[in-house]
Motif scaffolding. Sequence first.
Motif, short mmCIF file in Angstrom:
data_model
loop_
_atom_site.label_atom_id
_atom_site.label_comp_id
_atom_site.label_asym_id
_atom_site.label_seq_id
_atom_site.Cartn_x
_atom_site.Cartn_y
_atom_site.Cartn_z
N ARG A 108 0.81 -1.15 -0.02
CA ARG A 108 -0.03 0.09 -0.08
C ARG A 108 0.86 1.40 0.20
NH1 ARG A 108 -5.12 -0.09 3.66
NH2 ARG A 108 -5.67 -1.42 2.04
N ASP A 109 0.68 2.21 -0.76
CA ASP A 109 1.35 3.68 -1.00
C ASP A 109 0.94 4.35 0.17
OD1 ASP A 109 2.54 5.65 -1.63
OD2 ASP A 109 1.44 6.19 -3.50
N ILE A 110 1.92 4.56 0.96
CA ILE A 110 1.80 5.26 2.31
C ILE A 110 2.55 6.72 2.49
CG2 ILE A 110 1.32 3.42 3.71
CD1 ILE A 110 4.03 3.49 4.82
N SER A 111 2.86 7.12 1.18
CA SER A 111 3.93 8.19 0.70
C SER A 111 3.25 9.37 1.44
CB SER A 111 4.38 8.55 -0.42
OG SER A 111 4.82 7.53 -0.89
N PHE A 112 1.92 9.70 1.47
CA PHE A 112 1.12 10.73 1.83
C PHE A 112 1.23 10.84 3.42
CE2 PHE A 112 -2.75 12.84 3.47
CZ PHE A 112 -2.36 14.28 2.96
N THR A 113 0.94 9.57 3.99
CA THR A 113 1.08 9.67 5.54
C THR A 113 2.58 9.67 6.08
OG1 THR A 113 -0.36 7.72 5.41
CG2 THR A 113 0.57 7.87 7.42
N LYS A 114 3.27 9.31 5.17
CA LYS A 114 4.98 9.60 5.76
C LYS A 114 5.35 11.13 5.66
CE LYS A 114 6.88 5.65 6.53
NZ LYS A 114 7.59 5.33 7.94
N GLY A 115 4.54 11.84 4.68
CA GLY A 115 4.82 13.09 4.40
C GLY A 115 4.27 13.95 5.82
#
Length: 352
Positions: A108-115
Motif C-alpha cells: 500500500r502506498d503510504i507516501s502521503f502518511t509519511k509526509g
Amino acid sequence: MSIALDPFFNLSMDCLCIADYDGYFKKINPAFVELLGYSEDELRSRKICEFIYEEDRERTAIHRDYLINNRPLVNFENRYVCKSGELVWLHWTSIPVPEEKLVYAIARDISFTKGLEKERVSHLSELSQLNNELKRLNYVTSHDLRSPVNNLISMVDLIDSSKIEDGETLEILRFVKLSAEGLKDTLDSFVDTLKEKELHTESVEKVYFAPVFEKVCHSIKSLINKTQAEVAVDFCDLDHIFFNRAYLESIFLNLITNSIKYARPGVQPVITVRARQKENVKTLVYADNGLGFDLDKVGHLIFNLNQSFHSNQDSKGVGLYLVHKHVISLGGNISVDSKVNEGTTFTINFRA
C-alpha cells in the motif's frame, strides 16, 4: 492464476504482485505498474532489488531471506524508486509458498502518511526549539537586568544625604532606592521561579519501581508475548525514588517498546532492569540485546528530537527524546553505552 481471482488482482487499488525466490516479479497488477511508472515487461526484466531505494536494499534483502525461509513478512516498509525518479513509501504484507517457490505480496502506498508524519515531527521540533529559546531569553533578560539595578542601588548609597538640605529631594532619593530594591527582589524571585519550574514542572512523589513497571508491561502484554521478549528486573537494592509517576511510566514504556522494535532479527529480545543506590546516588540501569548503536557516528544525536537510527515503520524519533527530557527536567542525567548488534545500556542517575 485462477480466472475467478483475475478481477480482484487486476482491479485492486492496492499494489499486488507475485515474485519468485530468485528475486524477480512474475506477475504485477495494474495498480503497481501505474504507481511505479514502468511497464510490466520492464518490471519483470530486472531484479526487484534494482527498483528499491539504495538505502533500503540491505534491510529489504535481510527480510527477503526470512521469506525464503518460510517466515511471512508483516508491517514492513521500504522505499521504491519510480521511473520518474520519485520515491514512494510502500507498506508490505508478504506470504511465501515454498512448494511453488513463490511469494505473494500486497503493498500500500503510504507516501502521503509519511509526509504528514515528517511534517508533524518537524513542527514538534520547531516548537521545542522555540520553547527552549524563550526560556533562555527569560534567563538572560532577568539575569542581565539585575546588574544595572544593583548599580543603581550602589549609586544611591554613595550619595551623602547629609549634604542635601532639600527634604523633597531626600524623599525622591528614598523612593528611588526603594523602587530599585523592589525591582531587584522581583528579578531575584523571577529567576528562582524559573529554576523551580525547570526542575518541578510536574508533581514529585514517592514512586515504587515494581508496580509502575508491572503496569507498563501489562499495557503492552500482547506485544511482549508476541515477540517472546524475556524481561528480568531487580529492585531489591532500591525499590523507590521521589519522581513523577507519569514520567517514570513513560520512561519504561519508551525503553521497552524500543527494545522490542529494534530487536535483532531472529533473536529473542532480552531486557534487564536493575535499580541500585551507592552512597547518595540512585541509579536505574536498563539494558537489552538489540541492534544497538554506533556511538562514534550517532552518539551525540541519540536523545535529539526527530532522530531515527534504524529503518522501522514505527520510528518517529521521539521516544528517546522524551526519556531524556523526563530525566533532565527533574534534575537527573542519563547516559548510554552501546555496540552494534550487541545491545544497549541506559544508565539513569536520579536527582538526590
